[in-house]
Design a protein around this motif. Structure first.
Motif, PDB file in Angstrom:
ATOM      1  N   PHE A  39      19.599 -30.957 -36.281  1.00 24.24           N
ATOM      2  CA  PHE A  39      18.811 -32.185 -36.198  1.00 24.24           C
ATOM      3  C   PHE A  39      19.370 -33.247 -37.147  1.00 24.24           C
ATOM      4  O   PHE A  39      19.543 -34.403 -36.770  1.00 24.24           O
ATOM      5  N   ILE A  40      19.679 -32.860 -38.369  1.00 21.83           N
ATOM      6  CA  ILE A  40      20.246 -33.806 -39.335  1.00 21.83           C
ATOM      7  C   ILE A  40      21.608 -34.300 -38.847  1.00 21.83           C
ATOM      8  O   ILE A  40      21.924 -35.486 -38.954  1.00 21.83           O
ATOM      9  N   GLY A  41      22.403 -33.412 -38.275  1.00 25.15           N
ATOM     10  CA  GLY A  41      23.687 -33.815 -37.707  1.00 25.15           C
ATOM     11  C   GLY A  41      23.522 -34.822 -36.582  1.00 25.15           C
ATOM     12  O   GLY A  41      24.269 -35.800 -36.500  1.00 25.15           O
ATOM     13  N   VAL A  42      22.525 -34.592 -35.722  1.00 24.18           N
ATOM     14  CA  VAL A  42      22.250 -35.531 -34.631  1.00 24.18           C
ATOM     15  C   VAL A  42      21.824 -36.881 -35.191  1.00 24.18           C
ATOM     16  O   VAL A  42      22.256 -37.935 -34.709  1.00 24.18           O
ATOM     17  N   LEU A  43      21.000 -36.877 -36.224  1.00 21.36           N
ATOM     18  CA  LEU A  43      20.587 -38.144 -36.846  1.00 21.36           C
ATOM     19  C   LEU A  43      21.790 -38.907 -37.400  1.00 21.36           C
ATOM     20  O   LEU A  43      21.886 -40.130 -37.238  1.00 21.36           O
ATOM     21  N   ILE A  44      22.690 -38.192 -38.036  1.00 22.49           N
ATOM     22  CA  ILE A  44      23.887 -38.840 -38.578  1.00 22.49           C
ATOM     23  C   ILE A  44      24.744 -39.394 -37.452  1.00 22.49           C
ATOM     24  O   ILE A  44      25.214 -40.538 -37.512  1.00 22.49           O
ATOM     25  N   MET A  45      24.947 -38.599 -36.415  1.00 21.20           N
ATOM     26  CA  MET A  45      25.768 -39.044 -35.278  1.00 21.20           C
ATOM     27  C   MET A  45      25.151 -40.242 -34.565  1.00 21.20           C
ATOM     28  O   MET A  45      25.864 -41.157 -34.164  1.00 21.20           O
ATOM     29  N   THR A  46      23.831 -40.254 -34.390  1.00 20.82           N
ATOM     30  CA  THR A  46      23.203 -41.388 -33.715  1.00 20.82           C
ATOM     31  C   THR A  46      23.300 -42.653 -34.557  1.00 20.82           C
ATOM     32  O   THR A  46      23.232 -43.754 -34.015  1.00 20.82           O
ATOM     33  N   GLY A  47      23.472 -42.497 -35.849  1.00 19.04           N
ATOM     34  CA  GLY A  47      23.680 -43.664 -36.707  1.00 19.04           C
ATOM     35  C   GLY A  47      25.058 -44.275 -36.544  1.00 19.04           C
ATOM     36  O   GLY A  47      25.277 -45.437 -36.871  1.00 19.04           O
ATOM     37  N   ILE A  48      25.994 -43.501 -36.026  1.00 19.08           N
ATOM     38  CA  ILE A  48      27.359 -43.986 -35.831  1.00 19.08           C
ATOM     39  C   ILE A  48      27.468 -44.818 -34.560  1.00 19.08           C
ATOM     40  O   ILE A  48      28.141 -45.842 -34.525  1.00 19.08           O
ATOM     41  N   TYR A  49      26.799 -44.369 -33.505  1.00 21.91           N
ATOM     42  CA  TYR A  49      26.859 -45.058 -32.213  1.00 21.91           C
ATOM     43  C   TYR A  49      25.829 -46.172 -32.161  1.00 21.91           C
ATOM     44  O   TYR A  49      24.781 -46.087 -32.791  1.00 21.91           O
ATOM     45  N   SER A  50      26.120 -47.196 -31.379  1.00 18.74           N
ATOM     46  CA  SER A  50      25.202 -48.324 -31.250  1.00 18.74           C
ATOM     47  C   SER A  50      24.871 -48.554 -29.779  1.00 18.74           C
ATOM     48  O   SER A  50      25.637 -49.187 -29.062  1.00 18.74           O
TER      49      SER A  50
END
Length: 90
Positions: free
Chosen positions: A54-65
């Motif tokens: 979940f934390i990894g997904v949060l970090i990844m979604t912060g990269i994409y716009s």
């Protein structure tokens, strides 16, 4: 600060050097506690691995716009496999 290791660190190693494994354990415990308090008949039971994902997904979604993130990571034409294959949209 500890001296730098002889080996090159992975991104996960860097993450844990800042947040520590104890932080993930605490987030997991508190999420499960909240789940039981919110709905005792249907506890969530989050695992340590699920919390890390979940934390990894949060970090990844912060990269994409994307304009509406809720759908774009899982849509066929804009799918981000590293996110969509890790966790379902809902």
């Amino acid at each position: 600060l500890p001296s730098p290791p002889d080996e090159e660190l992975t991104p996960v190693d860097y993450f844990f050097s800042m947040f520590g494994h104890e932080s993930i354990q605490l987030l997991t415990q508190q999420s499960n506690l909240y789940s039981v308090q919110s709905n005792p008949d249907k506890p969530l039971r989050v695992s340590l691995q699920e919390m890390q994902q979940f934390i990894g997904v949060l970090i990844m979604t912060g990269i994409y716009s994307f304009p509406r993130q809720r759908f774009f990571f899982w849509a066929n034409d804009t799918r981000v496999d590293s996110i969509a294959s890790t966790m379902s949209r809902d």
